[in-house]
Design an enzyme around this catalytic site. Structure first.
Site, mmCIF file in Angstrom:
data_model
loop_
_atom_site.group_PDB
_atom_site.id
_atom_site.type_symbol
_atom_site.label_atom_id
_atom_site.label_comp_id
_atom_site.label_asym_id
_atom_site.label_seq_id
_atom_site.Cartn_x
_atom_site.Cartn_y
_atom_site.Cartn_z
ATOM 1 N N ARG A 172 -5.053 -5.210 -12.974
ATOM 2 C CA ARG A 172 -3.579 -5.742 -11.889
ATOM 3 C C ARG A 172 -2.350 -5.674 -13.761
ATOM 4 O O ARG A 172 -2.851 -6.273 -14.565
ATOM 5 C CB ARG A 172 -3.820 -7.408 -12.035
ATOM 6 C CG ARG A 172 -2.381 -7.669 -11.431
ATOM 7 C CD ARG A 172 -1.024 -7.514 -10.657
ATOM 8 N NE ARG A 172 -2.477 -6.691 -9.695
ATOM 9 C CZ ARG A 172 -2.143 -7.795 -8.800
ATOM 10 N NH1 ARG A 172 -1.767 -8.789 -8.612
ATOM 11 N NH2 ARG A 172 -2.569 -7.786 -7.639
ATOM 12 N N ASP A 206 -1.570 -1.974 -9.354
ATOM 13 C CA ASP A 206 -2.885 -2.044 -9.169
ATOM 14 C C ASP A 206 -3.234 -0.719 -9.982
ATOM 15 O O ASP A 206 -3.081 -0.258 -9.090
ATOM 16 C CB ASP A 206 -3.615 -2.863 -8.268
ATOM 17 C CG ASP A 206 -4.055 -3.541 -7.665
ATOM 18 O OD1 ASP A 206 -3.304 -4.548 -8.446
ATOM 19 O OD2 ASP A 206 -3.614 -3.806 -6.854
ATOM 20 N N ARG A 253 -10.045 -6.324 -12.935
ATOM 21 C CA ARG A 253 -11.260 -7.146 -11.707
ATOM 22 C C ARG A 253 -12.343 -5.868 -11.535
ATOM 23 O O ARG A 253 -12.149 -5.115 -10.491
ATOM 24 C CB ARG A 253 -10.187 -7.675 -10.568
ATOM 25 C CG ARG A 253 -9.269 -8.455 -11.175
ATOM 26 C CD ARG A 253 -7.955 -8.335 -9.887
ATOM 27 N NE ARG A 253 -7.195 -7.089 -10.119
ATOM 28 C CZ ARG A 253 -5.868 -6.593 -8.972
ATOM 29 N NH1 ARG A 253 -6.003 -7.194 -8.429
ATOM 30 N NH2 ARG A 253 -5.910 -5.355 -9.057
ATOM 31 N N LYS A 273 1.199 -1.283 0.309
ATOM 32 C CA LYS A 273 0.177 -0.017 0.326
ATOM 33 C C LYS A 273 0.728 1.384 0.406
ATOM 34 O O LYS A 273 0.724 1.664 -0.776
ATOM 35 C CB LYS A 273 -1.097 0.260 1.537
ATOM 36 C CG LYS A 273 -1.801 -1.158 1.403
ATOM 37 C CD LYS A 273 -2.556 -0.961 -0.066
ATOM 38 C CE LYS A 273 -4.015 -2.801 0.834
ATOM 39 N NZ LYS A 273 -2.685 -4.366 1.064
ATOM 40 N N ARG A 306 -15.271 -3.351 -4.495
ATOM 41 C CA ARG A 306 -14.785 -3.981 -4.159
ATOM 42 C C ARG A 306 -14.042 -5.106 -6.131
ATOM 43 O O ARG A 306 -15.285 -5.605 -5.701
ATOM 44 C CB ARG A 306 -13.537 -5.142 -3.158
ATOM 45 C CG ARG A 306 -13.654 -3.670 -2.096
ATOM 46 C CD ARG A 306 -13.685 -5.321 -0.316
ATOM 47 N NE ARG A 306 -14.734 -6.442 -0.636
ATOM 48 C CZ ARG A 306 -14.710 -6.980 0.158
ATOM 49 N NH1 ARG A 306 -14.003 -7.866 0.864
ATOM 50 N NH2 ARG A 306 -16.081 -7.978 0.191
ATOM 51 N N LYS A 345 -8.822 1.932 4.010
ATOM 52 C CA LYS A 345 -8.680 0.317 4.200
ATOM 53 C C LYS A 345 -6.307 -0.318 4.891
ATOM 54 O O LYS A 345 -6.315 1.241 5.077
ATOM 55 C CB LYS A 345 -7.604 -0.325 2.731
ATOM 56 C CG LYS A 345 -6.543 0.921 1.923
ATOM 57 C CD LYS A 345 -7.146 -0.128 0.263
ATOM 58 C CE LYS A 345 -5.796 1.147 -0.013
ATOM 59 N NZ LYS A 345 -5.778 0.478 -2.243
ATOM 60 N N GLU A 387 -1.878 0.738 -5.817
ATOM 61 C CA GLU A 387 -0.860 -0.356 -5.161
ATOM 62 C C GLU A 387 0.014 -0.987 -6.419
ATOM 63 O O GLU A 387 0.071 -0.926 -6.977
ATOM 64 C CB GLU A 387 -1.545 -1.728 -4.706
ATOM 65 C CG GLU A 387 -2.890 -1.498 -3.575
ATOM 66 C CD GLU A 387 -3.907 -3.011 -2.496
ATOM 67 O OE1 GLU A 387 -2.846 -4.132 -3.170
ATOM 68 O OE2 GLU A 387 -4.739 -2.426 -2.518
ATOM 69 N N ASN A 425 2.454 -4.409 -5.792
ATOM 70 C CA ASN A 425 2.418 -5.666 -5.364
ATOM 71 C C ASN A 425 3.114 -6.817 -5.821
ATOM 72 O O ASN A 425 3.792 -6.964 -6.456
ATOM 73 C CB ASN A 425 0.994 -6.401 -5.821
ATOM 74 C CG ASN A 425 -0.357 -5.854 -5.443
ATOM 75 O OD1 ASN A 425 -0.879 -6.054 -3.758
ATOM 76 N ND2 ASN A 425 -0.682 -5.295 -5.839
#
Length: 311
Positions: free
Chosen positions: A209, A272, A224, A124, A232, A159, A280, A282
């Site tokens: 992604r 993301d 997504r 994050k 979400r 979050k 984000e 990842n």
């Protein structure tokens, strides 16, 4: 070559969509030897880092997909690569894992992603290093600051900093419904820092992604898309995965970050992106290899193993 995968229990894999399985299958197809172990199998003894590691044979059976030899204690520098695929939460046990792997590196082990880089890139918080690509963001445990951020932006996402799969994500609209309760819950009454971001309406088109492999941008992403009343898009939260070519903005962000992150020892990164904004970075166990290949034909696992062999 000998590749050892540090992952969660193999029995939990859903191989029709699991990215670690796709990596293993591609490596095995090329004739590489595949091994697996978990964090609990590791030890530091006599100054050496070893693990009880099992050689894995893939069966081709979707229900009974692997055979594992009896585990043997092996120093991690005996492998051509250790591929880190352990899922969050990124808690102190995960930090200890990175310390052990870092010691193993000093003893000659090749670890992907590099443990220091994993530890230095909270998935994050890492976006703060690339703030030119982000929406307004606040990280704090202070309830007053969080309330002021909501008052300024009206529609926000809150979050935790250590989760995955969309767990613990809340949207608070202009009416502020349950804002106080959500802040108290996520921060543990001020004990834990959390992230607040201005809500990005383009989430209706998907939380994309975008994968970076070996400093290169994969030309397809997985959008997504949230379903029903869900905010979400995470697949674990019921999002629909739709593979598509990356946009010009996706490529701009990816090409700006790819060489920087690769230079820090991050062979595989999952960005993301919602709309035009990076949300984000990842680095622990990025996914979506299989969904992209199934829908577009692009062999993401092949690109990954190419980069792993090269490294």
């Amino acid at each position: 070559m000998k590749f050892a995968f540090l992952a969660d229990p193999l029995d939990h894999f859903k191989i029709y969509k699991d990215t670690t399985y796709a990596m293993m299958a591609e490596a095995a197809r090329r004739g590489h030897a595949i091994y697996a172990f978990q964090q609990k199998d590791m030890a530091l003894e006599g100054g050496k880092v070893s693990a009880n590691v099992a050689r894995i044979t893939l069966t081709g059976d979707p229900d009974d997909w692997y055979r594992a030899d009896a585990p043997e204690a092996v120093e991690l520098n005996a492998f051509d690569a250790i591929v880190v695929r352990k899922d969050p939460p990124f808690n102190m046990e995960y930090v200890y894992l990175t310390y052990l792997l870092e010691i193993a590196e000093k003893q000659g082990a090749r670890v992907c992603n590099r443990p220091e880089a994993i530890r230095s890139h909270n998935e994050k918080l890492a976006i703060a290093q690339f703030s030119q690509f982000t929406s307004p963001t606040l990280v704090t445990s202070d309830a007053a600051r969080l309330r002021a951020f909501h008052e300024e932006h009206k529609d926000v996402i809150l979050k935790p900093l250590d989760g995955m799969g969309g767990a613990g994500i809340f949207r608070v609209r202009e009416d502020g419904m349950n804002l106080g309760s959500i802040i108290e819950t996520l921060t543990g009454n001020g004990a834990h820092s959390i992230m607040a971001q201005r809500f990005i309406p383009e989430i209706v088109k998907g939380d994309k992604r975008v994968l970076l492999i070996g400093g290169e941008v994969v030309p397809f992403c997985l959008a997504r898309i949230p379903q029903g009343s869900e905010v979400r898009g995470n697949l674990a939260a019921g999002g629909l995965g739709v593979a598509q070519p990356i946009s010009d903005r996706d490529r701009e962000i990816g090409e700006a970050l790819a060489p920087v992150l690769a230079g820090r020892g991050l062979l595989l990164v999952g960005l993301d992106i919602i709309g035009h904004c990076l949300t984000e970075v990842n680095v622990t166990s990025p996914t979506c290899f299989q969904e992209i290949k199934q829908q577009t034909g692009f062999d993401v696992a092949g690109m990954f193993v190419d980069a792993l062999e090269k490294q």
